[in-house]
Design a protein around this motif. Structure first.
Motif, PDB file in Angstrom:
ATOM      1  N   LEU A   2       0.828  -1.210   0.000  1.00 25.18           N
ATOM      2  CA  LEU A   2       0.000   0.000   0.000  1.00 25.18           C
ATOM      3  C   LEU A   2       0.860   1.257   0.000  1.00 25.18           C
ATOM      4  CD1 LEU A   2      -2.854  -0.958   2.474  1.00 25.18           C
ATOM      5  CD2 LEU A   2      -3.027  -0.664   0.015  1.00 25.18           C
ATOM      6  N   ARG A   3       1.905   1.261   0.804  1.00 20.21           N
ATOM      7  CA  ARG A   3       2.791   2.423   0.843  1.00 20.21           C
ATOM      8  C   ARG A   3       3.544   2.589  -0.464  1.00 20.21           C
ATOM      9  NH1 ARG A   3       4.520   1.260   6.722  1.00 20.21           N
ATOM     10  NH2 ARG A   3       3.248   2.740   7.834  1.00 20.21           N
ATOM     11  N   GLU A   5       2.675   1.912  -3.479  1.00 19.94           N
ATOM     12  CA  GLU A   5       1.839   2.486  -4.526  1.00 19.94           C
ATOM     13  C   GLU A   5       1.711   4.001  -4.377  1.00 19.94           C
ATOM     14  OE1 GLU A   5      -1.831   0.318  -4.103  1.00 19.94           O
ATOM     15  OE2 GLU A   5      -1.330  -0.924  -5.835  1.00 19.94           O
ATOM     16  N   LEU A   7      -0.708   5.575  -3.048  1.00 20.87           N
ATOM     17  CA  LEU A   7      -2.099   5.999  -3.209  1.00 20.87           C
ATOM     18  C   LEU A   7      -2.860   6.070  -1.890  1.00 20.87           C
ATOM     19  CD1 LEU A   7      -2.980   3.838  -6.344  1.00 20.87           C
ATOM     20  CD2 LEU A   7      -2.308   6.247  -6.286  1.00 20.87           C
ATOM     21  N   HIS A   8      -2.309   5.437  -0.851  1.00 19.66           N
ATOM     22  CA  HIS A   8      -3.003   5.356   0.422  1.00 19.66           C
ATOM     23  C   HIS A   8      -2.048   5.724   1.548  1.00 19.66           C
ATOM     24  CE1 HIS A   8      -6.207   3.258  -1.666  1.00 19.66           C
ATOM     25  NE2 HIS A   8      -5.281   2.494  -2.225  1.00 19.66           N
ATOM     26  N   GLU A   9      -2.625   6.209   2.633  1.00 19.22           N
ATOM     27  CA  GLU A   9      -1.842   6.525   3.819  1.00 19.22           C
ATOM     28  C   GLU A   9      -2.259   5.569   4.936  1.00 19.22           C
ATOM     29  OE1 GLU A   9      -1.342  10.041   7.157  1.00 19.22           O
ATOM     30  OE2 GLU A   9      -2.620  10.379   5.415  1.00 19.22           O
ATOM     31  N   ILE A  10      -1.301   4.900   5.542  1.00 17.99           N
ATOM     32  CA  ILE A  10      -1.597   4.045   6.686  1.00 17.99           C
ATOM     33  C   ILE A  10      -1.480   4.912   7.929  1.00 17.99           C
ATOM     34  CG2 ILE A  10      -0.863   2.057   8.035  1.00 17.99           C
ATOM     35  CD1 ILE A  10       0.267   0.892   5.411  1.00 17.99           C
ATOM     36  N   SER A  40     -12.362   5.760  13.395  1.00 15.77           N
ATOM     37  CA  SER A  40     -12.842   6.175  12.082  1.00 15.77           C
ATOM     38  C   SER A  40     -13.164   7.660  12.060  1.00 15.77           C
ATOM     39  CB  SER A  40     -14.090   5.370  11.710  1.00 15.77           C
ATOM     40  OG  SER A  40     -14.664   5.857  10.530  1.00 15.77           O
ATOM     41  N   LEU A  45     -11.439   8.280   8.303  1.00 14.76           N
ATOM     42  CA  LEU A  45     -11.076   7.164   7.436  1.00 14.76           C
ATOM     43  C   LEU A  45     -12.008   7.051   6.237  1.00 14.76           C
ATOM     44  CD1 LEU A  45     -10.296   4.391  10.070  1.00 14.76           C
ATOM     45  CD2 LEU A  45      -8.727   6.010   8.979  1.00 14.76           C
ATOM     46  N   GLN A  46     -11.430   6.764   5.106  1.00 11.29           N
ATOM     47  CA  GLN A  46     -12.193   6.554   3.880  1.00 11.29           C
ATOM     48  C   GLN A  46     -12.281   5.069   3.531  1.00 11.29           C
ATOM     49  OE1 GLN A  46     -13.687   9.267   2.447  1.00 11.29           O
ATOM     50  NE2 GLN A  46     -12.872  10.223   4.286  1.00 11.29           N
ATOM     51  N   GLY A  47     -11.537   4.244   4.246  1.00 11.76           N
ATOM     52  CA  GLY A  47     -11.557   2.808   4.009  1.00 11.76           C
ATOM     53  C   GLY A  47     -10.629   2.106   4.971  1.00 11.76           C
ATOM     54  N   VAL A  49      -8.391  -1.839   5.545  1.00  9.34           N
ATOM     55  CA  VAL A  49      -7.934  -3.117   5.011  1.00  9.34           C
ATOM     56  C   VAL A  49      -7.936  -4.106   6.161  1.00  9.34           C
ATOM     57  CG1 VAL A  49      -5.978  -4.359   3.999  1.00  9.34           C
ATOM     58  CG2 VAL A  49      -6.479  -2.013   3.267  1.00  9.34           C
TER      59      VAL A  49
END
Length: 70
Positions: A2-3, A5, A7-10, A40, A45-47, A49
């Motif tokens: 994920l990192r 890519e 595209l997302h932030e953990i 959330s 949060l938008q999603g 995993v």
């Protein structure tokens, strides 16, 4: 992955077996499943995993998260 890519932030992890504040893969444990609704809202949060190897545990976690995080 994920990192990589970009595209997302953990923002952190939800883990029932690790204490909040412990670091896992360079991100903090934020709380347990019971904290999901609050987390959330706090982190907008938008999603999420769900990464559990046990299929039954993963299904249970997804069901609980679906109720806590609309």
């Amino acid at each position: 992955l994920l990192r990589a890519e970009g595209l997302h932030e953990i923002v952190g992890w939800v883990d029932a077996k690790r204490p909040p504040g412990e670091r896992l893969l360079d991100s903090p444990v934020l709380g347990s499943d019971a904290d999901a609704g609050r987390l959330s809202q706090e982190h907008d949060l938008q999603g999420v995993v769900v990464a559990l190897g046990d299929n039954a545990a993963r299904a249970s976690s997804v069901q609980a998260l679906s109720q806590a995080v609309p």
